[in-house]
Design a protein around this motif. Structure first.
Motif, PDB file in Angstrom:
ATOM      1  N   SER A  17       0.937  -0.972   0.292  1.00 31.04           N
ATOM      2  CA  SER A  17       0.040  -0.150  -0.253  1.00 31.04           C
ATOM      3  C   SER A  17       0.561   1.261  -0.363  1.00 31.04           C
ATOM      4  O   SER A  17       1.527   1.397   1.290  1.00 31.04           O
ATOM      5  N   PHE A  18       1.201   2.020  -1.652  1.00 33.33           N
ATOM      6  CA  PHE A  18       1.329   3.523  -1.258  1.00 33.33           C
ATOM      7  C   PHE A  18       0.629   3.850  -2.255  1.00 33.33           C
ATOM      8  O   PHE A  18       1.262   4.210  -3.128  1.00 33.33           O
ATOM      9  N   LEU A  19       0.355   5.073  -1.677  1.00 32.22           N
ATOM     10  CA  LEU A  19      -0.440   6.173  -2.248  1.00 32.22           C
ATOM     11  C   LEU A  19       0.814   7.202  -2.817  1.00 32.22           C
ATOM     12  O   LEU A  19       1.544   7.507  -1.714  1.00 32.22           O
ATOM     13  N   SER A  20       0.773   7.191  -3.743  1.00 32.39           N
ATOM     14  CA  SER A  20       2.007   8.043  -4.094  1.00 32.39           C
ATOM     15  C   SER A  20       1.458   9.222  -5.204  1.00 32.39           C
ATOM     16  O   SER A  20       0.530   8.955  -6.121  1.00 32.39           O
ATOM     17  N   PHE A  21       1.624  11.010  -5.390  1.00 32.15           N
ATOM     18  CA  PHE A  21       1.117  11.291  -6.258  1.00 32.15           C
ATOM     19  C   PHE A  21       1.739  11.632  -8.135  1.00 32.15           C
ATOM     20  O   PHE A  21       3.555  12.566  -7.176  1.00 32.15           O
ATOM     21  N   LEU A  22       1.812  11.475  -8.724  1.00 32.17           N
ATOM     22  CA  LEU A  22       2.713  10.844  -9.703  1.00 32.17           C
ATOM     23  C   LEU A  22       2.434  13.022 -10.559  1.00 32.17           C
ATOM     24  O   LEU A  22       1.927  12.367 -11.251  1.00 32.17           O
ATOM     25  N   GLN A  23       3.704  13.358 -10.937  1.00 32.46           N
ATOM     26  CA  GLN A  23       3.590  14.107 -11.928  1.00 32.46           C
ATOM     27  C   GLN A  23       4.096  13.897 -13.274  1.00 32.46           C
ATOM     28  O   GLN A  23       5.607  13.442 -13.142  1.00 32.46           O
ATOM     29  N   TYR A  24       4.110  14.921 -14.162  1.00 33.68           N
ATOM     30  CA  TYR A  24       4.894  14.674 -15.394  1.00 33.68           C
ATOM     31  C   TYR A  24       5.218  16.263 -16.069  1.00 33.68           C
ATOM     32  O   TYR A  24       4.237  16.887 -16.863  1.00 33.68           O
ATOM     33  N   PRO A  25       5.905  16.261 -15.601  1.00 31.15           N
ATOM     34  CA  PRO A  25       6.629  18.063 -15.347  1.00 31.15           C
ATOM     35  C   PRO A  25       7.128  18.203 -17.085  1.00 31.15           C
ATOM     36  O   PRO A  25       7.270  19.442 -18.016  1.00 31.15           O
ATOM     37  N   VAL A  26       7.833  17.339 -17.356  1.00 30.69           N
ATOM     38  CA  VAL A  26       7.844  17.923 -19.336  1.00 30.69           C
ATOM     39  C   VAL A  26       6.780  17.537 -19.720  1.00 30.69           C
ATOM     40  O   VAL A  26       7.264  17.852 -21.319  1.00 30.69           O
TER      41      VAL A  26
END
Length: 691
Positions: A17-26
């Motif tokens: 269980s690993f809640l993470s927020f992923l961003q794609y800045p490019v």
């Protein structure tokens, strides 16, 4: 079940269980990766590092097929292996690697608003996914491997015995606690620890997948009707205390600095003797006035003088820290492991020499104290600076004011140096007169301005003008008597005058050689130069020149003209002053001497694009030396008269044809080692390849 599975059975499956927020800045928000095929995913939970592999649409009109094939070729090469990065020989996938946008995520949460209710879920990580270019590192390593394979060639020199190499043994000191802490906090150590954590491979589920929909339900609070949530059941005072906790006194942690750095504020808290000792250990060389300026205002100079004499010695009016202060008894050299007692004797010798001279030569110091070059250089760098053509000069100018102001201290230090001199003379077995004689023998450099040089040149030209005019008149008189035959012949003999060729120019020697010659010729002061003597083109070479050429070619076998001239320059420079017996040497004279020394010019067909100069293209080889191996060299030279470069098998075949089956592999190896060099699997004559 297969035997392999029985050896490693699955005991338990655990969901991570690993809640993470992923961003794609490019990429902009309108261009998501939701519809892109995800090939694989993996994670390092402790580091919160994620890698995703996504497919690239190779059929898109924006995809450059040739570039994709070139990248795959650079990364994987031409071999078909299971470990290839791109299986279809085309860049068809891209890797995204994460970096942490922030390490403190306690202030961030994922929010879902549904039916007038706001559901908050804390985040364990905020990661930014950026393209990874690790495939370029793999392509670079492949390129280096191919270059190494190409340069290896078919060289038989690998079979020769390895040269004896000098090995420097260094003793490592025990690691202190501060050094261990710095090593643990270093970038290399952190990279190593991060690499030790294994990757955990994951199954990627699409946005509209059932598993994804099931996991999204956990974003909503599951116990809305219960009152077990004690976090929201607080009194107003407790809630206010949670919002604004009381301020706790923060303990000020002083930063840990290097052990050899002390701030001026800390320095002032030490006793006066420790202040002086600390300053001298850090600065090494200091005038007394500068030392007083670093100490607190109002410090008694007499007390400072008493303290500094305990930790430093007077050299040219300046104070230099004592050797036993820098090298305590229990220490040793960080470079070579030499004990402190030996280091102190060597450093004291350097300091003693600086009490008599402004400059020292490192070779002279090393020849006396017999310490490794690293330690000698360390001594000199502490108290001197290197100067061109003058060795190492003392770091500071002589402080005459201090000597005049404190004659009693100077006299006491002089007596102290006499005692040190007596000890050094017994240890190193020398006398002071040895260095005084060398100093008297050395000539002080004379600095002449440009205007003075011009004036001297004009005076020399006027003095030599008379000699040159007499020579010219004598030559014209001889020519008039020789060119006219007796009157009965009624004929004239004309002497054809040709301009000197480029090869007839005087050799370009290094300026101001130490043997008293200038540009390869004896100077005006040299006893061998007579301005009225005839140094014409047809001058007979001296026996010394013939002997030099013969010895050089018996050692090197093949040389170009420029290399012969370079070796000749070095030979001239090695001669003692005033002992140059070669006279006026021209290129033509040198070439004639080579050809009369059982050598022959090898007309190597250089390629048109060669950047070799005219002297570098004149290659000479030893044709006859009186031994049976001359025939092998002659066959090799004949091969290179028709080829700029050849392979080893061509040379071996030609030798067998000319000399029979008696030619062995060792003969070929010796021949190639004496006359050739290998580059890229091909063999060239020495001196014909530009390094």
């Amino acid at each position: 079940m297969a035997s392999g599975e029985e050896d490693d059975p699955i005991i338990q499956e655990v969901w991570i269980s690993f809640l993470s927020f992923l961003q794609y800045p490019v990429r902009p928000a309108s261009m998501t990766y939701d519809d892109v095929t995800h090939l694989s995913a993996k994670i390092k939970p402790k580091q919160q590092k994620v890698e995703l592999e996504v497919a690239i649409d190779t059929l898109s009109p924006n995809y450059c097929r040739s570039k994709g094939e070139q990248i795959a070729l650079n990364v994987d090469g031409t071999s078909l292996e299971d470990s290839s990065t791109y299986s279809i020989k085309m860049m068809d996938k891209q890797t995204f690697s994460s970096i942490q946008a922030t390490t403190n995520t306690t202030r961030y949460a994922a929010a879902v608003f549904r039916k007038g209710e706001l559901h908050l879920t804390p985040l364990q990580g905020i990661l930014q996914m950026r393209p990874s270019f690790s495939y370029l590192d793999k392509a670079d390593s492949k390129h280096k491997e191919r270059e190494a394979a190409n340069e290896a060639g078919d060289s038989s020199q690998d079979e020769a015995e390895d040269d004896i190499k000098q090995i420097t043994v260094r003793f490592s000191r025990p690691e202190s606690e501060q050094a261990r802490q710095r090593r643990i906090q270093s970038y290399e150590f952190l990279q190593k620890k991060q690499a030790e954590e294994p990757w955990v491979h994951l199954h990627y589920h699409d946005l509209k997948d059932g598993r994804s929909e099931h996991e999204r339900q956990y974003l909503y609070c599951q116990a809305m009707d219960t009152t077990e949530n004690t976090e929201l059941v607080k009194t107003p005072s407790e809630y206010l205390a949670m919002l604004m906790p009381p301020l706790a006194e923060e303990k000020i942690v002083k930063p840990v600095g290097p052990s050899n750095v002390v701030s001026m504020a800390q320095l002032r808290t030490l006793p006066l003797g420790d202040q002086v000792k600390t300053l001298m250990k850090n600065v090494k060389v200091m005038p007394f006035a500068n030392l007083m300026g670093l100490l607190a205002s109002g410090t008694d100079s007499t007390a400072v003088l008493r303290c500094i004499q305990q930790v430093a010695l007077l050299v040219q009016g300046n104070w230099v820290v004592k050797s036993d202060v820098l090298y305590p008894k229990s220490s040793c050299s960080p470079h070579s492991g030499v004990p402190a007692e030996v280091l102190c004797r060597g450093r004291d010798f350097v300091m003693w020499r600086f009490t008599h001279e402004r400059s020292l030569m490192r070779k002279e110091v090393t020849s006396v104290i017999k310490l490794p070059p690293e330690d000698v250089k360390d001594f000199l760098e502490q108290m001197a600076v290197p100067r061109a053509n003058r060795g190492w000069e003392f770091l500071l100018p002589t402080d005459h004011d201090f000597v005049k102001k404190h004659p009693d201290v100077a006299q006491r230090q002089h007596m102290l140096w006499l005692g040190i001199q007596n000890k050094l003379e017994k240890v190193f077995n020398f006398s002071k007169e040895d260095f005084l004689q060398k100093k008297d023998a050395q000539m002080e450099p004379i600095h002449v301005s440009g205007e003075q040089r011009l004036k001297m040149a004009l005076e020399n030209a006027r003095e030599r003008h008379g000699f040159l005019q007499k020579d010219l008149d004598t030559q014209q008189l001889k020519a008039s008597t020789v060119t006219t035959l007796p009157s009965g012949a009624n004929a004239l003999v004309r002497i054809k005058e040709e301009p000197l060729s480029d090869s007839e120019e005087t050799m370009d020697m290094s300026a101001s050689l130490p043997n008293g010659s200038l540009n390869g010729y004896p100077s005006v002061e040299s006893p061998d130069l007579d301005p009225r003597s005839d140094h014409g083109v047809g001058q007979t070479p001296t026996p010394e020149l013939r002997d030099f050429v013969q010895r050089t070619f018996r050692k090197h076998f093949v040389l170009c003209l420029s290399e012969v001239k370079r070796l000749f320059n070095l030979h001239l420079a090695s001669l003692p002053t005033g002992h140059c017996r070669f006279g006026h040497v021209t290129d033509r004279m040198l070439q004639d001497t080579i050809l009369h020394s059982h050598c022959k010019q090898i007309l190597v067909p250089f390629p048109p694009q060669s950047s070799a100069s005219a002297d570098e293209q004149k290659v000479f080889g030893l044709w006859e030396s009186g031994e049976t191996f001359d025939k092998h060299r002659q066959v090799l030279f004949e091969i290179f008269m028709k080829n700029y470069r050849v392979r080893r098998n061509v040379i071996q075949t030609r030798l067998t044809q000319e000399l029979g089956e008696a030619v062995t592999k060792s003969d070929v190896d010796r021949l190639l080692k004496e006359c050739c060099i290998s580059l890229g699997g091909m063999w060239y004559l020495k001196g014909t390849v530009q390094s």
